[in-house]
Each structure stands twice: as structure tokens, then as C-alpha cells.
Design an enzyme around this catalytic site. Structure first.
Site, PDB file in Angstrom:
ATOM      1  N   LYS A  80       0.867  -1.183   0.123  1.00  0.00           N
ATOM      2  CA  LYS A  80      -0.069  -0.004  -0.081  1.00  0.00           C
ATOM      3  C   LYS A  80       0.788   1.243   0.034  1.00  0.00           C
ATOM      4  CE  LYS A  80      -4.490   0.817   0.560  1.00  0.00           C
ATOM      5  NZ  LYS A  80      -5.735   0.340   0.143  1.00  0.00           N
ATOM      6  N   GLY A 180     -20.791   6.920   5.011  1.00  0.00           N
ATOM      7  CA  GLY A 180     -19.938   7.061   3.950  1.00  0.00           C
ATOM      8  C   GLY A 180     -20.741   6.874   2.676  1.00  0.00           C
ATOM      9  N   GLY A 182     -19.423   7.888  -0.550  1.00  0.00           N
ATOM     10  CA  GLY A 182     -18.284   7.961  -1.737  1.00  0.00           C
ATOM     11  C   GLY A 182     -18.532   7.043  -2.572  1.00  0.00           C
TER      12      GLY A 182
END
Ligand code: NAD
Length: 352
Positions: A80, A180, A182
Site C-alpha cells: 500500500k 460514507g 463516496g
């Protein structure tokens, strides 16, 4: 933060700090484990309160990717990247290209993709400097935005949890609260709405929640109250750390199943606390693997039908892990990590 000690404790192979004075790029790339293959994981642009917070985030996220790919049956390791700073001020094509050069230097040990505050177009900029990038646009041979597939996997994970905990094979008439709205949250809302699910949503950006109210008739609640609603499923789809010693005692939903990474603030205690309260938690790295499954197929030669089939397999995987947790009297997190560890151990034994 003592980085080497943390790497030793969490099992990381390599952590690279990147700085480019011309663009003010400040990034950290963490490669957790490459036993199964090259490490693949998104890059997140976030204005962290401190460098320690960024390091902690990238170490946890990259380790999560190792388990995510292992449990999803992908020949990939875990990695990551985090890019530090104010995304609105700093994100330029030049900065993204500088990041691409740093990724390229790692020679394929880390392959990047999009994560929070990064999009398909950003991956195209990164791709000007490296081929070790996925999640590019479909017309550039990429797999496009992974979030519809992440949402599809979460939808199937919710089905598995509802069947296991509530004994219901249909989601129709159930009530789901999504934290959330998104990319992942709004795709999930669309899938649930189509099945007759009642929705309640929240978002720190009022306009994002309002869209869900307009499109799907969702009720909007304040962020601080969203975890404590009397709903069938609580679905965390914002950032990590929403399940904690503060929120868990107030959760009324019998199921928590959502797409956010690192949902448990303290993974040593919060998984157990959920179990003791009788809440069935779908481990984040299992239920949100749809995105990584999608980008993996970009490396293989993209075939949408194959991707959808593999993503829908998350329902079966979670069903097995819920049963395993019951059988072994452990948390769903422990059952999932045991499965990941067994896969890694087998691969190491084969290599030896
Ligand atoms: P996004 O940036 O598109 O959406 C996040 C949304 O959450 C935004 O609308 C933001 O305003 C809102 N938000 C932020 N903090 C909040 C809070 N405290 N309470 C309520 N809302 C808040 O990101 P995304 O791509 O939808 O990803 C959401 C989560 O899913 C992240 O944790 C990400 O790591 C994880 N995830 C995403 C994918 C993917 O395919 N995009 C894959 C796997 C995991």
C-alpha cells in the site's frame, strides 16, 4: 514511531519513504509480504495529522492487503502507499508522475492502484512513469474504477451475513445504515435499493448524503449518531477506525458489514467486543476484496464476466468463515486471519 520494530512486529518486508522537492511529494510505500506474488494495493492521498499517523496507516493497510489477496485466492502479496498532504493543493500531474517514478524504482515488488482521493485519471498520470500500475481507464487497457466491484462484493457479503445471522435469504424489507456515501457507499446503496432495502446514510460532506436521499429515498442522519441506529445492518463505508470501545457498546445492529478498510480501531480487543455483544462482523479485508479482484484481472487480461463471478464468490467465502468462527469458538477476524496464514504457510512450504 520505531519503524523497524513495527515492521518486525507486523511482518513487513520493506518500507520506503519518498520525497520529491519539485512537487512536494511526500509518500510512504509499504510492502508487507510477497510470498504469494508482487505486492498490490492502492495509494491513498490524505492529510494526516502527523507522520506517525501516516506510517501507522500504511503499515496496517498493507498488511490488510496481504490477507485480502490471500483469502480471495489471488496470487498477490500485500502493499500500500500513502501520499501525505492536502490533496486539493498538492495533487498535480507532475506529483503523480513523480510518485510513478518511485513506484518504478521498486521494479515490480509493489504495484499501485487507486484508493481514497485517487481516481482512474490519476492512475493514468502515474502510468506515464511506470507500468506497475493498475486501475487505469478501460480505454487504456485498464479495469477502470474498482468501486462498483468492491460494492458488489459487499452486497454479497451482506447477503451471507443476513443468511447466517438472521436466517433470511432475501434482503427485501431490511434496513441498512451506510456510513460514507463516496464511491463504494453510493454503489452499494444502488444495489441494496434495487433489492427493496430501506436505507439510512450519513457523510461528513452533506451533498454526498443528499444525493442518496434524492436517488434512493435514503434517510440522512448525523455522522455521530449513525453507528447507534436500530437497523438490521450497519455498513461502514467511510474511513477506518469506526468500530471502537466508544461505538461498539452503542451499536444496535446485529450485523456490521461494510467496505471501509481497518474498521476496528483496536484489532486486539474490538473484534472480541463485537462477538461478545452478539454482533456478526464481516471482516473488512474479506468483504471488500471486490476491488482487488477486479484490478488483478487487469494483470491477467480483463474479462468482466470472470470478475463478477469471482467477486460474487465473497458470499461463499464469508459463509465458510462465519461457520469456521462458530466451530472454533473464535472471532470472525481470527477465523479469517487463520485462513490467510494457512494459505501463506502452504505457499512458503511449496517454495522451500
Ligand atoms: P471515497 O473517498 O470515494 O468515499 C469516502 C466517503 O466517506 C466520502 O464521501 C467522505 O466524505 C465520507 N467520509 C469520510 N469520513 C467520514 C466519516 N467519519 N463519516 C461519514 N462519512 C465520511 O472512498 P471510497 O473509494 O468510497 O472508499 C471508502 C472506503 O472503502 C475506504 O476505507 C477505502 O479504503 C475502502 N475501500 C475502497 C475500495 C474501492 O474500490 N474504492 C476498495 C476496498 C476498500
Amino acid at each position: 514511531m520505531k519503524i523497524l520494530s513495527s515492521m518486525e512486529e507486523m511482518g513487513h518486508e520493506q518500507v520506503v519513504h519518498c520525497y520529491d522537492p519539485a512537487t512536494q511529494l511526500r509518500a510512504i510505500i509499504a510492502i508487507h509480504n510477497t510470498t504469494l506474488g508482487p505486492s498490490l494495493g492502492g495509494c491513498r492521498f490524505w492529510d494526516y495529522a502527523s507522520e506517525d499517523e501516516a506510517i501507522f496507516d500504511v503499515l496496517r493497510l498493507s498488511r490488510g492487503m496481504t490477507y485480502k489477496s490471500a483469502v480471495a485466492g489471488l496470487p498477490l502479496g500485500g502493499g500500500k502507499a500513502v501520499l501525505l498532504g492536502d490533496v486539493k493543493r498538492l495533487k498535480t500531474p507532475q506529483l503523480l508522475q513523480a510518485f510513478g517514478r518511485f513506484v518504478n524504482r521498486l521494479g515490480g515488488a509493489y504495484i499501485t492502484a487507486e484508493d481514497v482521493n485517487m481516481c482512474v485519471e490519476d492512475m493514468s498520470e502515474v502510468g506515464k512513469e511506470t507500468s506497475y500500475v493498475t486501475g487505469k481507464a478501460r480505454d487504456q487497457g485498464g479495469s477502470g474504477d474498482p468501486s462498483p466491484y468492491t460494492a458488489l462484493g459487499i452486497y454479497h457479503g451482506i447477503r451471507a451475513a443476513v443468511q447466517h445471522r438472521l436466517g433470511k435469504s432475501s434482503l427485501s424489507g431490511l434496513h441498512v445504515a451506510i456510513q460514507g456515501c463516496g464511491a463504494v457507499g453510493r454503489n452499494l446503496a444502488g444495489l441494496l435499493h434495487a433489492q427493496g432495502v430501506q436505507l439510512t446514510v450519513c457523510d461528513i460532506v452533506a451533498a454526498n448524503a443528499q444525493k442518496m436521499a434524492d436517488q434512493y429515498g435514503a434517510r440522512i442522519v448525523p455522522v455521530e449518531k449513525s453507528h447507534a441506529l436500530a437497523v438490521d445492518v450497519l455498513s461502514p463505508c467511510a474511513l477506518g477506525g469506526s468500530l471502537s470501545s466508544r461505538t461498539i457498546p452503542e451499536i444496535q445492529a446485529p450485523i456490521v458489514a461494510g467496505g471501509a478498510n481497518n474498521q476496528l480501531l483496536d484489532e486486539k480487543t474490538d473484534g472480541k467486543a463485537l462477538q461478545e455483544k452478539g454482533i456478526l462482523w464481516a471482516p473488512d479485508f474479506v468483504i471488500n476484496a471486490g476491488g482487488i479482484i477486479n484490478v488483478y484481472h487487469e494483470l491477467e487480461g480483463y474479462n468482466e464476466e470472470k470478475v463478477r463471478k469471482a467477486v460474487m464468490g465473497i458470499e461463499q467465502t464469508l459463509t465458510e468463515l462465519f461457520l469456521q468462527a462458530e466451530k472454533e469458538h473464535c472471532t470472525t477476524l481470527q477465523a479469517s486471519m487463520r485462513r490467510g496464514d494457512a494459505i501463506l504457510q502452504q505457499a512458503r512450504a511449496k517454495k522451500a
